[in-house]
Design a protein around this motif. Structure first.
Motif, mmCIF file in Angstrom:
data_model
loop_
_atom_site.group_PDB
_atom_site.id
_atom_site.type_symbol
_atom_site.label_atom_id
_atom_site.label_comp_id
_atom_site.label_asym_id
_atom_site.label_seq_id
_atom_site.Cartn_x
_atom_site.Cartn_y
_atom_site.Cartn_z
ATOM 1 N N TYR A 276 65.021 52.000 100.725
ATOM 2 C CA TYR A 276 65.976 50.978 100.274
ATOM 3 C C TYR A 276 65.709 49.662 101.000
ATOM 4 N N LYS B 209 64.039 45.545 100.170
ATOM 5 C CA LYS B 209 64.584 44.275 100.663
ATOM 6 C C LYS B 209 63.555 43.563 101.551
ATOM 7 N N GLU C 74 73.431 52.588 100.530
ATOM 8 C CA GLU C 74 73.553 51.140 100.371
ATOM 9 C C GLU C 74 74.468 50.538 101.431
ATOM 10 N N GLU C 75 75.540 51.243 101.751
ATOM 11 C CA GLU C 75 76.483 50.751 102.757
ATOM 12 C C GLU C 75 75.827 50.697 104.129
ATOM 13 N N ALA D 153 72.639 50.546 104.741
ATOM 14 C CA ALA D 153 71.586 49.527 104.694
ATOM 15 C C ALA D 153 72.156 48.130 104.906
ATOM 16 N N ASN D 154 73.296 47.856 104.306
ATOM 17 C CA ASN D 154 73.914 46.532 104.484
ATOM 18 C C ASN D 154 74.328 46.296 105.930
#
Length: 268
Positions: free
Chosen positions: A161, A165, A254-255, A257-258
């Motif tokens: 992921y 980015k 995703e959480e 990763a952020n």
């Protein structure tokens, strides 16, 4: 039932014109058309050949050409020969020219040219694959981010992921019986992220994993005492490194990763 022939003319691959054409055809309840694509059209002779085919077969021409002289040529010739044509990109280019107050570049295929950001993403994805699961400790010193954690803490999906980015990520599994690579203690602590999970959650995940593989879910891999000892070992290594630790127990990839990206960028 009429099956029209539609000729696609493009100075690039012609994908845009074909997609628009197919989208229009789909509105006619299953009716079909014969689509013939002519990509990379660069001269008037090539255009003339397609115009002749369309005239002979009573076809329609759909085109995406960025050079105004070529669009004008199709427009004039099709009017003379009474061929129905649709200019997909020309009217928009003309309007944008008015809005921007400057001429377009008129370079075919610009939208498909691979830019620097694309190459960075590809490089990061390849990096994540190459240095996944502690495969080569040399990647630790080259990585933008180093993930550590026991097995099944989402290290690999997180690496992929983050690679999308454009972060180069190496991940290292921590196992009590195996000393971590020396490189892990040589990277700046702020580049290293520990992934922690509750024993009960990890126990459930590992049991499900064993079952999916057709194995006995009572194996030591999913034993709660074994899991607790692995997590204790993780705590020791993370403390020694002095890295940030994120509890991923109830977090989506995703959480997490952020959180990592905000931390790395210094916005957390």
């Amino acid at each position: 039932m009429i099956k029209p022939t539609i000729y696609i003319i493009s100075d690039s691959v012609g994908e845009t014109a074909e997609l628009v054409t197919k989208a229009a055809i789909s509105q006619f309840n299953g009716n079909d058309a014969e689509i013939k694509r002519f990509p990379y059209v660069e001269d008037f002779q090539h255009i003339e050949e397609v115009l002749s085919l369309a005239k002979m077969n009573h076809g329609i021409i759909v085109y995406t050409l960025v050079k105004p002289e070529m669009r004008q040529y199709i427009k004039e010739k099709s009017e003379q020969d009474r061929i129905y044509t649709i200019d997909i990109i020309g009217p928009l280019l003309d309007k944008l020219e008015d809005l921007y107050g400057k001429k377009p570049l008129c370079e075919p295929g610009l939208v498909r040219k691979l830019d620097e950001q694309y190459f960075k993403k590809v490089e990061a994805i390849e990096f994540a694959v190459k240095y996944d699961d502690g495969r080569d400790p040399r990647g630790i010193l080259r990585a933008d981010i180093v993930l550590i954690g026991v097995s099944r803490t989402s290290k690999t999906p997180l690496s992929q992921y983050l690679a999308h980015k454009r972060f180069k990520v190496a991940n290292v599994p921590l196992v009590p019986e195996v000393d971590p690579p020396e490189e892990l203690f040589q990277v700046p602590p702020e580049k290293c992220i520990g992934l922690k999970i509750s024993p009960d959650k990890l126990n459930h995940i590992r049991k499900e994993r064993l079952i999916s593989l057709g194995l006995n879910d009572q194996a030591s891999y999913a034993n709660i005492d074994r899991i607790k000892s692995e997590i204790d070992y993780f705590d020791q290594i993370a403390s020694k490194i002095g890295c940030k630790v994120i509890d991923v127990t109830n977090k989506a990839v995703e959480e997490t990763a952020n959180i990592i990206m905000n931390y790395i960028r210094g916005t957390e």
